[in-house]
Motif scaffolding. Structure first.
Motif, PDB file in Angstrom:
ATOM      1  N   MET A   1       1.005  -1.113   0.132  1.00 23.07           N
ATOM      2  CA  MET A   1      -0.034   0.010  -0.104  1.00 23.07           C
ATOM      3  C   MET A   1       0.818   1.272  -0.109  1.00 23.07           C
ATOM      4  O   MET A   1       2.102   1.108   0.509  1.00 23.07           O
ATOM      5  CB  MET A   1      -1.002  -0.233   1.197  1.00 23.07           C
ATOM      6  N   PHE A   2       0.470   2.085  -0.721  1.00 20.59           N
ATOM      7  CA  PHE A   2       1.166   3.602  -0.786  1.00 20.59           C
ATOM      8  C   PHE A   2       2.321   3.264  -1.689  1.00 20.59           C
ATOM      9  O   PHE A   2       3.101   2.330  -1.632  1.00 20.59           O
ATOM     10  CB  PHE A   2       1.654   4.330   0.404  1.00 20.59           C
ATOM     11  N   HIS A   4       5.956   3.537  -3.697  1.00 19.97           N
ATOM     12  CA  HIS A   4       7.417   4.244  -3.154  1.00 19.97           C
ATOM     13  C   HIS A   4       7.303   5.520  -3.841  1.00 19.97           C
ATOM     14  O   HIS A   4       7.200   5.760  -4.956  1.00 19.97           O
ATOM     15  CB  HIS A   4       8.373   3.088  -3.760  1.00 19.97           C
ATOM     16  N   ILE A   5       7.887   6.404  -3.140  1.00 19.24           N
ATOM     17  CA  ILE A   5       8.116   7.761  -3.357  1.00 19.24           C
ATOM     18  C   ILE A   5       9.612   7.897  -4.176  1.00 19.24           C
ATOM     19  O   ILE A   5      10.375   7.504  -3.254  1.00 19.24           O
ATOM     20  CB  ILE A   5       7.811   8.662  -2.141  1.00 19.24           C
ATOM     21  N   PRO A   7      12.439  10.266  -4.935  1.00 22.51           N
ATOM     22  CA  PRO A   7      12.978  11.675  -4.746  1.00 22.51           C
ATOM     23  C   PRO A   7      13.244  12.449  -6.124  1.00 22.51           C
ATOM     24  O   PRO A   7      12.906  13.587  -6.009  1.00 22.51           O
ATOM     25  CB  PRO A   7      14.150  11.364  -3.966  1.00 22.51           C
ATOM     26  N   GLY A 126      15.860  15.821   5.592  1.00 18.31           N
ATOM     27  CA  GLY A 126      14.675  15.938   4.840  1.00 18.31           C
ATOM     28  C   GLY A 126      14.285  17.354   4.963  1.00 18.31           C
ATOM     29  O   GLY A 126      13.205  17.661   4.283  1.00 18.31           O
ATOM     30  N   HIS A 129      14.130  18.574   1.367  1.00 19.68           N
ATOM     31  CA  HIS A 129      13.051  18.090   0.643  1.00 19.68           C
ATOM     32  C   HIS A 129      11.574  18.572   1.136  1.00 19.68           C
ATOM     33  O   HIS A 129      10.788  18.807   0.386  1.00 19.68           O
ATOM     34  CB  HIS A 129      13.049  16.646   1.047  1.00 19.68           C
ATOM     35  N   GLU A 133       9.049  20.546  -1.276  1.00 16.48           N
ATOM     36  CA  GLU A 133       7.757  19.749  -1.602  1.00 16.48           C
ATOM     37  C   GLU A 133       6.480  20.576  -1.042  1.00 16.48           C
ATOM     38  O   GLU A 133       5.641  20.819  -1.822  1.00 16.48           O
ATOM     39  CB  GLU A 133       7.802  18.306  -1.020  1.00 16.48           C
TER      40      GLU A 133
ATOM     41  N   LEU B 262      -0.604  -2.820   8.935  1.00 17.49           N
ATOM     42  CA  LEU B 262      -0.741  -2.450   7.346  1.00 17.49           C
ATOM     43  C   LEU B 262       0.550  -1.727   6.873  1.00 17.49           C
ATOM     44  O   LEU B 262       0.978  -2.001   5.420  1.00 17.49           O
ATOM     45  CB  LEU B 262      -1.786  -1.634   7.321  1.00 17.49           C
ATOM     46  N   LEU B 263       1.670  -0.855   7.421  1.00 21.98           N
ATOM     47  CA  LEU B 263       2.373  -0.153   6.861  1.00 21.98           C
ATOM     48  C   LEU B 263       3.769  -0.645   7.472  1.00 21.98           C
ATOM     49  O   LEU B 263       4.071  -1.237   8.608  1.00 21.98           O
ATOM     50  CB  LEU B 263       2.349   1.318   7.260  1.00 21.98           C
ATOM     51  N   ASN B 267       7.649   3.269   4.107  1.00 19.96           N
ATOM     52  CA  ASN B 267       6.536   4.227   3.906  1.00 19.96           C
ATOM     53  C   ASN B 267       7.133   5.624   4.204  1.00 19.96           C
ATOM     54  O   ASN B 267       6.733   6.693   3.684  1.00 19.96           O
ATOM     55  CB  ASN B 267       5.291   3.994   4.654  1.00 19.96           C
ATOM     56  N   ASN B 269       9.767   6.705   3.182  1.00 23.43           N
ATOM     57  CA  ASN B 269      10.665   7.301   1.885  1.00 23.43           C
ATOM     58  C   ASN B 269       9.982   8.424   1.489  1.00 23.43           C
ATOM     59  O   ASN B 269       8.706   8.365   1.369  1.00 23.43           O
ATOM     60  CB  ASN B 269      10.591   6.048   0.947  1.00 23.43           C
ATOM     61  N   GLY B 270      10.535   9.559   1.143  1.00 19.07           N
ATOM     62  CA  GLY B 270       9.899  10.759   1.016  1.00 19.07           C
ATOM     63  C   GLY B 270       9.785  11.815   2.060  1.00 19.07           C
ATOM     64  O   GLY B 270       9.174  12.834   1.650  1.00 19.07           O
ATOM     65  N   PHE B 271      10.207  11.126   3.166  1.00 22.74           N
ATOM     66  CA  PHE B 271      10.071  12.276   4.440  1.00 22.74           C
ATOM     67  C   PHE B 271       8.710  12.609   4.575  1.00 22.74           C
ATOM     68  O   PHE B 271       8.414  13.670   5.224  1.00 22.74           O
ATOM     69  CB  PHE B 271      10.958  13.285   4.008  1.00 22.74           C
ATOM     70  N   PHE B 275       3.925   9.753   7.998  1.00 17.14           N
ATOM     71  CA  PHE B 275       4.108   8.410   8.721  1.00 17.14           C
ATOM     72  C   PHE B 275       5.043   8.231   9.763  1.00 17.14           C
ATOM     73  O   PHE B 275       5.890   7.303  10.286  1.00 17.14           O
ATOM     74  CB  PHE B 275       4.843   7.643   7.399  1.00 17.14           C
ATOM     75  N   LYS B 311      -2.296  21.080  12.511  1.00 16.08           N
ATOM     76  CA  LYS B 311      -1.834  21.133  11.289  1.00 16.08           C
ATOM     77  C   LYS B 311      -0.040  21.216  11.519  1.00 16.08           C
ATOM     78  O   LYS B 311       0.806  20.655  11.070  1.00 16.08           O
ATOM     79  CB  LYS B 311      -2.262  22.070  10.516  1.00 16.08           C
ATOM     80  N   PRO B 400      -2.038   9.217   7.269  1.00 15.68           N
ATOM     81  CA  PRO B 400      -1.465   9.053   6.058  1.00 15.68           C
ATOM     82  C   PRO B 400      -2.593   8.493   5.078  1.00 15.68           C
ATOM     83  O   PRO B 400      -2.520   8.307   3.927  1.00 15.68           O
ATOM     84  CB  PRO B 400      -0.536   8.058   6.220  1.00 15.68           C
ATOM     85  N   PHE B 401      -3.852   8.225   5.789  1.00 14.96           N
ATOM     86  CA  PHE B 401      -4.848   7.626   4.992  1.00 14.96           C
ATOM     87  C   PHE B 401      -5.836   8.772   4.639  1.00 14.96           C
ATOM     88  O   PHE B 401      -6.976   8.241   4.119  1.00 14.96           O
ATOM     89  CB  PHE B 401      -5.536   6.593   5.992  1.00 14.96           C
ATOM     90  N   TYR B 404      -7.323   8.243   0.995  1.00 14.90           N
ATOM     91  CA  TYR B 404      -6.878   6.872   0.605  1.00 14.90           C
ATOM     92  C   TYR B 404      -8.165   6.042   0.371  1.00 14.90           C
ATOM     93  O   TYR B 404      -9.313   6.306   1.250  1.00 14.90           O
ATOM     94  CB  TYR B 404      -6.281   6.172   1.902  1.00 14.90           C
TER      95      TYR B 404
END
Lengths: 337, 423
Positions: A1-2, A4-5, A7, A126, A129, A133, B262-263, B267, B269-271, B275, B311, B400-401, B404
């Motif tokens: 699920m989700f 792979h991101i 970069p 990060g 990043h 982003e 589930l995770l 996950n 990755n991408g900071f 997550f 937030k 994160p959901f 989704y």
């Protein structure tokens, strides 16, 4: 699920050009070569009477350093000036954040001043990043070091220095020595060397200074420096911070120097034409002997010169990609109207 | 007030019921269960094609009250719970002020009664101010209504104090809940320590930060004889250690947060700070081990580990963000993925969300037979939906959901026979 991101999604345009420079990881060999080729032309320019080109004329570059730096900040400043940009240096560690302003608010404020490029150094992995982003995707973000994650311009200046001395990467055995655990430089070097096809990458350090499963990045791990340096072509030393002693990672500087300091004796184990590099600032007698740092195999000062050229290359490339993106956005906006 | 729920698939793990039946509710209790009940009711709910089960019991949900209102309140988080079919919330003592005096328990009870949407049962602090130093008034807290006692993730630097807290809890036969984490090993970490943390340059929290504390707690449970529950474990090794202790007859139980089933750490990755969780998402093998624990019953219950945040708490570089995600509204839908993936049968899953957590806490909930309290969750297992910031009732939008695609949606929630949510 989700998914792979990747970069690359945030640092490349739809055409595959740089619009930010956050990490070396995932960039193609062609793009890394293009950075080095562009930088090469700037190295030659630095030797000329007039050192300026107008590639960033009319653009505002903000050097945002949330961590103290002299060397990286000054080479970025020089690089921006040689590209004819207007440059603002901000040492944030001593201003806004101490007043409680969030990183996002600081960036939004600078964005409102119509900056075109942020060169960011931050102690959190990060950070660049995050800015590219979520905060200011329409400002070119150049990562000047984020936590332990990446220092891509350092890695690329190292690659340029190696290429200028060794030509090709595919036959090279490269050793990275020292505090790998805390090093963003090492991580970026490893990604760059792998992409450029280095034959073998070794990391040499005691276990306390090695991140878990570092071999998953495609390196061979050595805890014995004598073995690790055997027949290598390039030795890349890392800086050892003094704090490492107080946090029970090492017993003493002298023991570290004895086991992992680069001395003439240890250098002799490498190939006869092996070169020595260090991102600086160097701790003489801690990670490297003066005789080696100042010796004829040392490329430490070449690295500094090449650093300006690589930063000029990356800044001009990212600015060009970012400008194209902005034009595309403006066009699609007009079409929608 | 009487309500007749008609034609649903009634699942009640306590009585091992799984059949199409009608359910009559009168005066807050289940009055009758049967096929084609002919009784009259003031309200009729058509549940055909839907599942009717006991209201969910969540073993770990932070309501944030008392505490920072921008993160949530008993009112907002109760609404989120009702929308997720959760009728009983066990709230950790890590409020501000912490639940270490009967006055705070009274405040929570009052606010809960005022709101009237969910049953909130607070856990009390094991030590004053959760400082791991002096015992909190456990007996007084229990008398005011605390169902269990915990120090959250606040460390016991002294094993002697921990031992005494457990001895004292054992004296009064109180349940102790551990969120095992060795503070020194976890210090500065923000994700699981493995290849992903190495690549991202993020400080890792090694599995041993959890397992060492599990070991210390188990040894002291054995010595003191206290009843103990391990909340939100994240490592495969912890499952084995707890299962082994159970086999030797120690009075221990465990739960896991649905997100850890589930995770995984990749996950991160991408900071994406959504997550950034506590406990951290572990590796694929840990996830497999936790799933195995759920299947074998070494892990009895599944919870949401609901942590609403404002937030700004998630808008920063990864390590500078606050850990946690909201989970009350997605607990059931996410858990249904375990059924879809054929890990559990639907009645088994319902048991882990209702009867099992109620049994662990020793409370009257999680059952749906004649005479039992009418806390009911009705959901359509086929209905597709997504949580959006606009529709989410929790004050925190940090999951994160968010957005989704989910399947299985609560359509009605009843607390004590009153409808507290309907789609």
């Amino acid at each position: 699920m989700f998914e792979h991101i990747d970069p690359n999604q945030i640092q490349l345009t739809s055409e595959g050009e740089l619009k930010h420079f956050i990490t070396v990881e995932g960039l193609s060999r062609e793009l890394l070569t293009e950075i080095m080729d562009t930088a090469d032309s700037f190295v030659d320019m630095g030797a000329k009477q007039v050192k300026k080109v107008p590639l960033l004329r009319g653009k505002t570059v903000v050097n945002l350093f949330f961590e103290a730096s002299t060397r990286t900040l000054s080479t970025f400043e020089l690089a921006a000036k040689r590209l004819s940009a207007d440059v603002l240096n901000l040492n944030i560690s001593t201003s806004s954040t101490s007043k409680g302003e969030t990183l996002k608010d600081t960036l939004m404020t600078l964005h409102a001043m119509q900056s075109d490029m942020f060169v960011v150094r931050h102690s959190s992995s990060g950070a660049a990043h995050f800015i590219a982003e979520h905060v200011t995707p329409d400002v070119a973000v150049i990562n000047a070091g984020d936590g332990r994650h990446a220092h891509p311009t350092q890695a690329m200046l190292d690659m340029l220095t190696i290429r200028r001395h060794k030509g090709d990467f595919t036959n090279l055995t490269v050793a990275i020595v020292g505090d790998i655990l805390h090093s963003r430089v090492a991580r970026s070097q490893i990604h760059a060397l792998r992409t450029l096809g280095a034959a073998e990458i070794r990391v040499i350090a005691p276990k306390t200074l090695l991140p878990r499963h570092i071999e998953a990045l495609g390196v061979k791990v050595y805890t014995d420096m004598q073995q690790g340096l055997h027949d290598v072509d390039v030795i890349m030393m890392l800086r050892l911070q003094k704090e490492r002693m107080s946090s029970a990672l090492l017993p003493s500087e002298s023991e570290f120097y004895k086991l992992y300091g680069l001395t003439a004796d240890k250098l002799a184990l490498a190939k006869p034409d092996a070169v020595v590099m260090h991102p600086g600032p160097i701790n003489r007698g801690v990670e490297i002997a003066s005789s080696v740092a100042d010796g004829d195999r040392s490329l430490i000062l070449d690295q500094v010169t090449n650093g300006i050229a690589v930063r000029m290359a990356v800044m001009s490339m990212a600015m060009s990609g970012q400008t194209k993106c902005r034009m595309e956005t403006a066009e699609s906006f007009e079409t929608r109207l | 007030m009487s309500i007749l729920i008609q034609g649903g698939r009634l699942i009640d793990p306590a009585s091992q019921t799984d059949m199409i039946a009608d359910l009559l509710i009168q005066d807050g209790r289940v009055a009758a269960i049967g096929v084609d009940l002919q009784e009259q009711a003031e309200q009729v709910i058509d549940a055909s094609g839907q599942v009717v089960c006991p209201g969910l019991v969540d073993l770990s949900a932070h309501s944030r009250e008392p505490g920072p209102a921008q993160r949530g309140s008993i009112k907002t988080e109760s609404r989120a719970a009702a929308a997720g079919g959760v009728t009983t919330l066990i709230c950790p003592p890590t409020t501000n002020p912490v639940v270490d005096s009967p006055a705070v328990v009274e405040l929570i009870k009052d606010r809960c009664e005022e709101t009237g949407i969910t049953r909130i049962l607070p856990m009390g602090a094991l030590t004053k101010g959760l400082e791991g130093d002096q015992l909190a008034p456990l007996y007084a807290l229990a008398s005011s209504g605390c169902v269990a006692f915990s120090n959250g993730r606040n460390p016991f630097t002294s094993s002697r104090v921990l031992n005494r807290a457990l001895e004292y809890a054992a004296t009064h036969d109180l349940l102790v809940v551990f969120n095992p984490e060795d503070a020194a090993l976890a210090e500065g970490g923000c994700m699981h320590d493995d290849t992903t943390s190495t690549r991202l340059g993020l400080n890792g929290i090694p599995s041993t930060a959890e397992t060492i504390e599990v070991a210390r707690c188990l040894l002291l449970v054995e010595q003191t004889g206290v009843r103990a529950h391990f909340g939100q474990i994240s490592c495969e090794r912890s499952v084995h250690m707890i299962a082994e202790a159970c086999e030797r007859g120690l009075p221990v139980t465990a739960d896991v947060a649905i997100q850890n089933l589930l995770l995984i750490d990749e996950n991160v990755n991408g900071f994406n700070s959504a997550f950034h969780l506590q406990p951290p998402l572990r590796g694929q093998l840990d996830r497999a081990g936790l799933i195995q624990g759920v299947i074998t019953g070494a892990i009895q219950a599944i919870c949401s580990n609901h942590h609403p945040l404002e937030k700004a708490a998630k808008e920063a570089p990864f390590a500078n963000t606050e850990p946690g995600m909201t989970g009350l509204e997605t607990l059931l839908s996410l858990s249904l993925m375990l059924v879809e993936q054929q890990i559990l049968e639907l009645p088994q899953l319902i048991e882990k969300l209702t009867l099992a957590p109620a049994t662990i806490m020793g409370i009257d909930a999680g059952k749906l037979s004649v005479g039992s309290r009418a806390d009911v969750c009705i959901f359509n297992p086929e209905l597709s939906w997504s949580l959006t910031p606009e529709t989410s009732r929790s004050r925190g939008k940090n999951t994160p959901f968010m957005g989704y695609p989910l399947r299985g949606k609560v359509t009605h929630t009843l607390l004590n026979g009153h409808t507290v949510y309907s789609l």
